[in-house]
Design a protein around this motif. Sequence first.
Motif, PDB file in Angstrom:
ATOM      1  N   ASP A  86       0.820  -1.206   0.000  1.00  0.00           N
ATOM      2  CA  ASP A  86       0.000   0.000   0.000  1.00  0.00           C
ATOM      3  C   ASP A  86       0.863   1.270   0.000  1.00  0.00           C
ATOM      4  N   SER A 132      -1.483  11.233  -6.506  1.00  0.00           N
ATOM      5  CA  SER A 132      -1.950  10.998  -5.141  1.00  0.00           C
ATOM      6  C   SER A 132      -1.090  11.735  -4.123  1.00  0.00           C
ATOM      7  N   ASN A 152     -10.959   7.628  -0.103  1.00  0.00           N
ATOM      8  CA  ASN A 152     -10.541   7.120  -1.411  1.00  0.00           C
ATOM      9  C   ASN A 152      -9.894   5.731  -1.283  1.00  0.00           C
ATOM     10  N   ASP A 196     -11.088   2.449  -3.199  1.00  0.00           N
ATOM     11  CA  ASP A 196     -10.161   1.572  -3.929  1.00  0.00           C
ATOM     12  C   ASP A 196     -10.325   0.114  -3.490  1.00  0.00           C
ATOM     13  N   GLU A 222     -11.150  -3.083  -5.800  1.00  0.00           N
ATOM     14  CA  GLU A 222     -10.422  -4.359  -5.733  1.00  0.00           C
ATOM     15  C   GLU A 222     -11.385  -5.521  -5.565  1.00  0.00           C
TER      16      GLU A 222
END
Length: 433
Positions: A13, A23, A256, A260, A264
Amino acid sequence: MSLIPLAAMIRKDLLLFFSDRRSVIVSFVVPIAIASFFGAVFASGGQNRQPARIAIAIVDQDGSAISKAVLAGAGTDKNLNVATPTEEEARESVRKGKTAVAVIIPKGFGDASGQAFFGNGEKPVLTLLHDPSKTIELAMVRGVMTQHVMEAVSKEMFGGEQGKQVIEKTLPQIQASTSMSADRKRELVEMLGSVQKYYRDRPASGTEGTPERRGITMPYTVNEEAMTAGSNIAYNGYAHSFAGMAIQFLLFAMANMGIDMLLERQRGLWARLRSAPVSKFTLLAGKALSGTIISLSVLLVSFAFAMIVFDVRIQGSAIGFLGISLACALMASTFGLLVAALGNSPATARGVTTLAVLMMVMLGGAWVPTFIFPAWLQQFTMIVPVRWAVDGLDAMTWRGIGFSGALVPMLVLVGFAAVFAAVAASRFRWEEA
């Protein structure tokens, strides 16, 4: 729980986050830029900073000694920036928002205010034209003008030509009155006669040895002293702005992250993880820890920028500041897990989450201080985690409160994080519904 899969998920991550330039820019640069803007707008600290003057217009339609004195007094007031346009120009300026308040002194204001000063005349009307969006400026101008009008009228009544004329006009009216008792009439005539004699025998103002006439002034002066927990600590609006904006972007960033996670799940990644020796708890713990590290990095970098550029200082407890920062990061990270657990789809979660974050930020005092809220709303915002985060960071920076000021906000924020994590764990689904 095996630490190797957990560490691998955290590392993955973090690598994904820092490899995405967009980002990183959004998470670090944007909160710094917006906090700098809000700090410049709302900051009132600084020894040499001059307060912004309220732009007002005064239209003197009277031209009397009193109206001229009012205009002169307002012109020297440090709180006002006075212009003297025509009435139509003043109205147009207020309509367009260029002037906060326009004061119209009507014709005959001096004579009428002098008569009303002694209670035997109709009070004249002073018209205040104002921008409806600037009610605070209106209240301030009303108070300032009251001071200058009272000083100008009393100065003229207690030594000016108009005061003499009022006495000369009032004496015959009292002497001719039939509704007043003889004793009362005699006392008033004697008093006003003495005042009239004082006017006649008194040297003209401005001659040598004669003090300048003054009207009724404020019978006191004000000593303003800002109070914080520490001594000689000035308020720094940038500290509050960086706290609010950083918390806001932590919540958006972690929301966010939750979205995400939903993407996934749509792509079947979670199903593959389920077939590996990775439990639900390991997945959620890995996401929570990686989100906490990212959030803490954003918060500390933002405050480091504020300390270097805007002289923000930790006036309270450094340990308390780090503790609250960690609690804020943990709360934001688990909020992202909550989004992933409750969201049915990425599109739905994105819309609902944006509204939820904006509401928490507004109610938590990140945009504007909570003291301007109604009393009931100030109490209601205690259930919003952003309120505790902003108040805790304020306590450790410009308020200068010690570790005791950080303890309760830390416990409350950790409590919110525990609730978010518990709900996320109970509602977590590996696959699409």
